[in-house]
Scaffold this motif. Sequence first.
Motif, PDB file in Angstrom:
ATOM      1  N   LEU A  10       0.828  -1.202   0.000  1.00  0.00           N
ATOM      2  CA  LEU A  10       0.000   0.000   0.000  1.00  0.00           C
ATOM      3  C   LEU A  10       0.866   1.258   0.000  1.00  0.00           C
ATOM      4  O   LEU A  10       0.571   2.227  -0.701  1.00  0.00           O
ATOM      5  CB  LEU A  10      -0.940  -0.002   1.206  1.00  0.00           C
ATOM      6  N   HIS A  11       1.942   1.240   0.787  1.00  0.00           N
ATOM      7  CA  HIS A  11       2.865   2.378   0.790  1.00  0.00           C
ATOM      8  C   HIS A  11       3.504   2.556  -0.588  1.00  0.00           C
ATOM      9  O   HIS A  11       3.623   3.689  -1.084  1.00  0.00           O
ATOM     10  CB  HIS A  11       3.956   2.170   1.842  1.00  0.00           C
ATOM     11  N   TYR A  12       3.922   1.468  -1.202  1.00  0.00           N
ATOM     12  CA  TYR A  12       4.549   1.538  -2.513  1.00  0.00           C
ATOM     13  C   TYR A  12       3.554   2.024  -3.564  1.00  0.00           C
ATOM     14  O   TYR A  12       3.873   2.868  -4.417  1.00  0.00           O
ATOM     15  CB  TYR A  12       5.110   0.177  -2.916  1.00  0.00           C
ATOM     16  N   PHE A  13       2.350   1.477  -3.509  1.00  0.00           N
ATOM     17  CA  PHE A  13       1.312   1.894  -4.461  1.00  0.00           C
ATOM     18  C   PHE A  13       1.047   3.386  -4.346  1.00  0.00           C
ATOM     19  O   PHE A  13       0.971   4.107  -5.356  1.00  0.00           O
ATOM     20  CB  PHE A  13       0.020   1.111  -4.215  1.00  0.00           C
ATOM     21  N   LEU A  14       0.910   3.881  -3.125  1.00  0.00           N
ATOM     22  CA  LEU A  14       0.584   5.293  -2.931  1.00  0.00           C
ATOM     23  C   LEU A  14       1.705   6.202  -3.442  1.00  0.00           C
ATOM     24  O   LEU A  14       1.442   7.263  -4.021  1.00  0.00           O
ATOM     25  CB  LEU A  14       0.304   5.582  -1.456  1.00  0.00           C
ATOM     26  N   ALA A  15       2.943   5.793  -3.254  1.00  0.00           N
ATOM     27  CA  ALA A  15       4.077   6.593  -3.737  1.00  0.00           C
ATOM     28  C   ALA A  15       4.025   6.737  -5.257  1.00  0.00           C
ATOM     29  O   ALA A  15       4.260   7.827  -5.798  1.00  0.00           O
ATOM     30  CB  ALA A  15       5.392   5.951  -3.303  1.00  0.00           C
ATOM     31  N   VAL A  16       3.711   5.649  -5.949  1.00  0.00           N
ATOM     32  CA  VAL A  16       3.610   5.710  -7.410  1.00  0.00           C
ATOM     33  C   VAL A  16       2.362   6.494  -7.823  1.00  0.00           C
ATOM     34  O   VAL A  16       2.402   7.302  -8.756  1.00  0.00           O
ATOM     35  CB  VAL A  16       3.582   4.295  -8.015  1.00  0.00           C
ATOM     36  N   ALA A  17       1.256   6.275  -7.121  1.00  0.00           N
ATOM     37  CA  ALA A  17       0.005   6.957  -7.462  1.00  0.00           C
ATOM     38  C   ALA A  17       0.132   8.465  -7.297  1.00  0.00           C
ATOM     39  O   ALA A  17      -0.486   9.231  -8.040  1.00  0.00           O
ATOM     40  CB  ALA A  17      -1.132   6.420  -6.589  1.00  0.00           C
ATOM     41  N   GLU A  18       0.926   8.910  -6.329  1.00  0.00           N
ATOM     42  CA  GLU A  18       1.095  10.344  -6.091  1.00  0.00           C
ATOM     43  C   GLU A  18       2.046  10.986  -7.099  1.00  0.00           C
ATOM     44  O   GLU A  18       1.822  12.125  -7.530  1.00  0.00           O
ATOM     45  CB  GLU A  18       1.589  10.585  -4.667  1.00  0.00           C
ATOM     46  N   SER A  19       3.100  10.281  -7.447  1.00  0.00           N
ATOM     47  CA  SER A  19       4.095  10.866  -8.362  1.00  0.00           C
ATOM     48  C   SER A  19       3.837  10.530  -9.827  1.00  0.00           C
ATOM     49  O   SER A  19       4.303  11.242 -10.725  1.00  0.00           O
ATOM     50  CB  SER A  19       5.503  10.388  -7.994  1.00  0.00           C
ATOM     51  N   LEU A  20       3.104   9.414 -10.060  1.00  0.00           N
ATOM     52  CA  LEU A  20       2.870   8.898 -11.415  1.00  0.00           C
ATOM     53  C   LEU A  20       4.194   8.772 -12.176  1.00  0.00           C
ATOM     54  O   LEU A  20       4.295   9.097 -13.359  1.00  0.00           O
ATOM     55  CB  LEU A  20       1.879   9.792 -12.181  1.00  0.00           C
ATOM     56  N   HIS A  21       5.190   8.285 -11.442  1.00  0.00           N
ATOM     57  CA  HIS A  21       6.531   8.136 -12.016  1.00  0.00           C
ATOM     58  C   HIS A  21       7.274   7.089 -11.187  1.00  0.00           C
ATOM     59  O   HIS A  21       7.553   7.307 -10.015  1.00  0.00           O
ATOM     60  CB  HIS A  21       7.257   9.483 -11.962  1.00  0.00           C
ATOM     61  N   PHE A  22       7.599   5.943 -11.825  1.00  0.00           N
ATOM     62  CA  PHE A  22       8.194   4.841 -11.067  1.00  0.00           C
ATOM     63  C   PHE A  22       9.582   5.183 -10.549  1.00  0.00           C
ATOM     64  O   PHE A  22       9.932   4.839  -9.418  1.00  0.00           O
ATOM     65  CB  PHE A  22       8.237   3.575 -11.936  1.00  0.00           C
ATOM     66  N   ARG A  23      10.397   5.865 -11.357  1.00  0.00           N
ATOM     67  CA  ARG A  23      11.761   6.171 -10.903  1.00  0.00           C
ATOM     68  C   ARG A  23      11.733   7.114  -9.705  1.00  0.00           C
ATOM     69  O   ARG A  23      12.430   6.902  -8.706  1.00  0.00           O
ATOM     70  CB  ARG A  23      12.581   6.774 -12.048  1.00  0.00           C
ATOM     71  N   LYS A  24      10.900   8.185  -9.793  1.00  0.00           N
ATOM     72  CA  LYS A  24      10.823   9.140  -8.693  1.00  0.00           C
ATOM     73  C   LYS A  24      10.263   8.489  -7.434  1.00  0.00           C
ATOM     74  O   LYS A  24      10.724   8.758  -6.320  1.00  0.00           O
ATOM     75  CB  LYS A  24       9.958  10.333  -9.096  1.00  0.00           C
ATOM     76  N   ALA A  25       9.273   7.614  -7.611  1.00  0.00           N
ATOM     77  CA  ALA A  25       8.700   6.927  -6.453  1.00  0.00           C
ATOM     78  C   ALA A  25       9.721   5.995  -5.817  1.00  0.00           C
ATOM     79  O   ALA A  25       9.816   5.897  -4.588  1.00  0.00           O
ATOM     80  CB  ALA A  25       7.454   6.141  -6.877  1.00  0.00           C
ATOM     81  N   ALA A  26      10.506   5.311  -6.645  1.00  0.00           N
ATOM     82  CA  ALA A  26      11.528   4.407  -6.124  1.00  0.00           C
ATOM     83  C   ALA A  26      12.585   5.180  -5.333  1.00  0.00           C
ATOM     84  O   ALA A  26      13.026   4.737  -4.259  1.00  0.00           O
ATOM     85  CB  ALA A  26      12.178   3.640  -7.276  1.00  0.00           C
ATOM     86  N   GLU A  27      12.981   6.337  -5.845  1.00  0.00           N
ATOM     87  CA  GLU A  27      13.965   7.164  -5.131  1.00  0.00           C
ATOM     88  C   GLU A  27      13.403   7.632  -3.789  1.00  0.00           C
ATOM     89  O   GLU A  27      14.100   7.654  -2.780  1.00  0.00           O
ATOM     90  CB  GLU A  27      14.345   8.370  -5.995  1.00  0.00           C
ATOM     91  N   ARG A  28      12.140   7.997  -3.785  1.00  0.00           N
ATOM     92  CA  ARG A  28      11.496   8.439  -2.549  1.00  0.00           C
ATOM     93  C   ARG A  28      11.420   7.317  -1.517  1.00  0.00           C
ATOM     94  O   ARG A  28      11.539   7.553  -0.312  1.00  0.00           O
ATOM     95  CB  ARG A  28      10.090   8.940  -2.904  1.00  0.00           C
TER      96      ARG A  28
END
Length: 295
Positions: A10-28
């Motif tokens: 759920l945490h991972y999903f939300l990070a991607v859903a907020e940024s709509l960018h896998f690389r930026k979400a992964a860095e976060r």
Amino acid sequence: MNYQIELRHLHYFLAVAESLHFRKAAERLFISQPGLSTQIKQLEQALHTQLFVRDKRKVVLTPAGEYLKAEVEYLLNHLELTKKQVQHIGNGELGELRIGFLGSAMQQVIPDLLLLLKKRFPKINTTLDELSNTAQLNAILKDKLDLGFVRLSRVPKGVALAPVFEDTFSLVLPKNHSVTVENFKGMQQFKEEEFILFSAAYSPLYYDTVMSICEDAGYVPRVSHKSVHAQTIFKLVENGLGIAIIPTQLQNGFDMAVKFIELRKIKQRAVLSVIWKLDNRNPVLKQGVDLLLRN
């Protein structure tokens, strides 16, 4: 393979859903992009539903993903709130009351409430967050605030609205303005003036009310500047860039070269209300609401 949904998904999903960018979400999240992609695929497999549409140019949420984003935001927020409340109760306290407010509420209503809470319920902690009407309402709906002090005439179903303070309006003029309390005759005297108002986005009801005060005097005001801070408005008035209309109590606590004329004879009033979500499960909300409505 059948995957079970875990909190990290759920945490991972939300990070991607907020940024709509896998690389930026992964860095976060401090994980690798392939690892994040794997976690999202596991979540989609567990739900038997595609959550994102991905191509080389962009990432967008599917309708199912949009729905899940709102639900995950609610779930994670409620989990964080539950954790904090458990810690408060474990420390011998009753819990925490999260309060949002407009700046004008700090003149009397908020201090009075905090003093009453401290006297009657010393084991209730409070947090304060100064926000616009819209931001408070959104936070109430998402269970990120328990109480909000707003200037609104209506709220969505499921949210309670109760007036707690009624104030007059006052004119704010430069100290050297020719109109004084003694020669003030009415708002028609300011037809040619430029007005400085709180932004309509910050407080739509206030903005519409001030416009109606001028319209009742026979004109539509020329608005030269807008702000969300009383101090900014007073500073602009002080420098001769316009005049303003504010809730009377808001004049307290400022020392500037401006003067005030209370508009006692007009029908409009500045009404401050409290809002709360009817199904809010915070165990200390009832004490706060009861104190407000009784006093």
